[in-house]
Structures are given as structure tokens and as C-alpha cells.
Design an enzyme around this catalytic site. Structure first.
Site: not given
Ligand SMILES: [Zn+2]
Length: 268
Positions: A188, A58-59, A10, A22
Site C-alpha cells: 500500500h 476492492e481497496e 481485484h 497488490d
Molecule cells: Zn489487494
């Protein structure tokens, strides 16, 4: 041929930060794989084409991958040989986690993936085993872009370097790093920036990702040998399956995408 290996990562991040680990790491890894694969000029030697997909949102709840899988026809979906997913490959306090396709990790719920997922897990563990590098199974719970694929019974697998979870003493003894600290203490958050990386981790996990992709695409015998490839569910079957699951969850007073650890985000 005609049976594609779909390799995904992603491209989006959460709003809180730039999302370098991420999932800049997974995105960079599969982009580099695509570039190198082109350079090798081995297209004609591949038993199966490789399709690289950069998913969005995706998130926000696996929106891009869900849309991708749903938008294919039953015939197109049945032509997906396997899905490999790479979401977080360079966590600073990393572990070489492999998605638990065979459901061996009973402490994680021990839920196996669709038929073929165990074989994919083995491609990864064999690779690291031959390099005398340890691996650890991680929950195959659908919390990243492979989720919509396994819903249709498409075999999947992948690697993960760890997120907000804390490294155990045992893991620190095996992998180094800091016990009791998060695998990625900036998960995050705003500090998931270009300094939030283990280059060693991304190198090791990136190599494993490239190996598995080529291995599965090139293998004459494939994942199943002489055994038949698993049957992919039709859209109608998945619709009925979702309806049934929803009924059960509503009876239990739970939401539709239940997670093992409740309070945490539903996606990686
Ligand atoms: Zn991720």
C-alpha cells in the site's frame, strides 16, 4: 454444468501507489489463466464453466465484489460452485499462504469458511504437498473479494503471498527470505512498483492458482463426492443475518466490519 467456478482478482490499487504486487500480480495471473484455458480448448471437457472476474474498488471496501454478488439473483448465486480469490501473489519476501478454509489455524481465530471451503483449501495444499512445497494457512477473515461470497455461504478459497506482516524465523527457515522483515515492505505504498515482485513467488502461486481452477472445474466427482453441495443463502437470509450481526456489534460499540487487528485497513 451450470455451476460456475468464479475466479476473481481485484484490478484496483490504493491511491498511494501503482499496486503492482497488490494486485497487478493476481490480475495478471487470472488473465493468463483465461488465455491459456482458451488455448487448451477444453471447454467441453469441463464439468463446470469458469468465470473470470476482475473486480474494481476492492481497496475502497470490497465494493466491486459486493456489488457483483448482491446484483445476482438468488438462483444465479446458487449456481456459483466456488469462488477462488487471488490478491497478492508476488510479495518479495513471500510465503505460500493458503486461505484457512477449514479453520485449522487456531492462532488466527480458527474460523472456518462456509461448507466446501475446507475442501478448496485441500485442493491447494494437496497440490503443493505433491510438489514437496510447504504452505501456511492464513486468516480467512473476509478481508478481500471473497468476503461477500462467503457471506452468502458460497465456498471460497485462494492464495496470498503476504502483506505488511513480518516473516517469522520459522517461515524464513522454511521459505527463505528475511525473518523480521515484512512479506511486502511496499504494501500500500508508492514503491509497490514493477520492481516490487518475487518472480519465483508469482510463478509458484500462479501455478497453484491455475491448478486449483482447472482441478475444480474438471473434476467429475467435484468437491463433495456424493455428499450434497452446500446450500447458498438467499438475499433475505443474508439481510437478516447482517441485521442481527449489526445489533450485536452495536451493543459492543464496534463497527460493522470488525477486524482481528483493529487499526489496520479493513481490506487487502
Ligand atoms: Zn489487494
Amino acid at each position: 454444468p451450470g455451476q460456475a467456478v468464479v475466479v476473481g482478482a481485484h484490478l484496483d490499487s490504493v491511491a498511494e501507489g501503482p499496486g503492482i504486487n497488490d494486485n497487478g500480480t493476481g490480475s495478471a495471473a487470472i488473465l493468463e489463466m483465461a488465455l491459456q484455458l482458451r488455448k487448451l480448448k477444453i471447454d467441453k471437457k469441463l464439468q463446470r464453466p469458469v468465470r473470470f472476474v476482475f473486480f474494481g474498488a476492492e481497496e475502497a471496501g470490497l465494493l466491486g465484489s459486493q456489488h457483483y454478488v448482491d446484483s445476482l439473483s438468488d438462483l444465479q448465486r446458487s449456481r456459483i460452485y466456488a469462488n477462488l480469490n487471488f490478491d497478492m501473489l508476488g510479495s518479495p519476501n513471500y510465503v505460500r499462504f493458503v486461505y484457512d478454509g477449514n479453520g485449522s489455524a487456531t492462532d488466527l481465530g480458527g474460523e472456518a469458511g462456509p461448507a466446501g471451503s475446507a475442501q478448496i483449501e485441500k485442493v491447494f495444499t494437496n497440490y503443493y504437498g505433491a510438489k514437496k512445497l510447504a504452505t501456511t494457512p492464513t486468516a480467512f477473515d473476509g478481508r478481500s473479494d471473497y468476503g461477500p461470497f462467503i457471506e452468502y455461504g458460497i465456498p471460497a478459497g485462494g492464495l496470498f503471498s503476504g502483506a505488511e506482516g513480518l516473516k517469522t524465523e520459522e517461515e524464513a527457515a522454511t521459505y527463505g527470505g528475511t525473518a523480521g522483515a515484512a512479506y511486502d515492505s511496499c504494501y500500500h505504498q508508492a514503491c509497490d512498483d514493477i520492481s516490487n515482485l518475487s518472480t519465483q513467488g508469482i510463478s509458484e502461486l500462479g501455478d497453484g492458482a491455475a491448478y486449483a481452477t482447472i482441478r475444480i472445474a474438471q473434476s467429475k466427482l467435484g468437491l463433495y463426492g456424493d455428499a450434497p453441495k452446500p446450500t447458498i443463502k438467499t438475499k433475505a437470509q443474508v439481510k437478516a443475518q447482517k441485521k442481527a450481526q449489526m445489533k450485536v456489534l452495536q451493543k459492543q460499540g464496534r463497527s460493522t466490519r470488525a477486524t482481528a487487528d483493529g487499526e489496520h485497513a479493513l481490506t487487502r
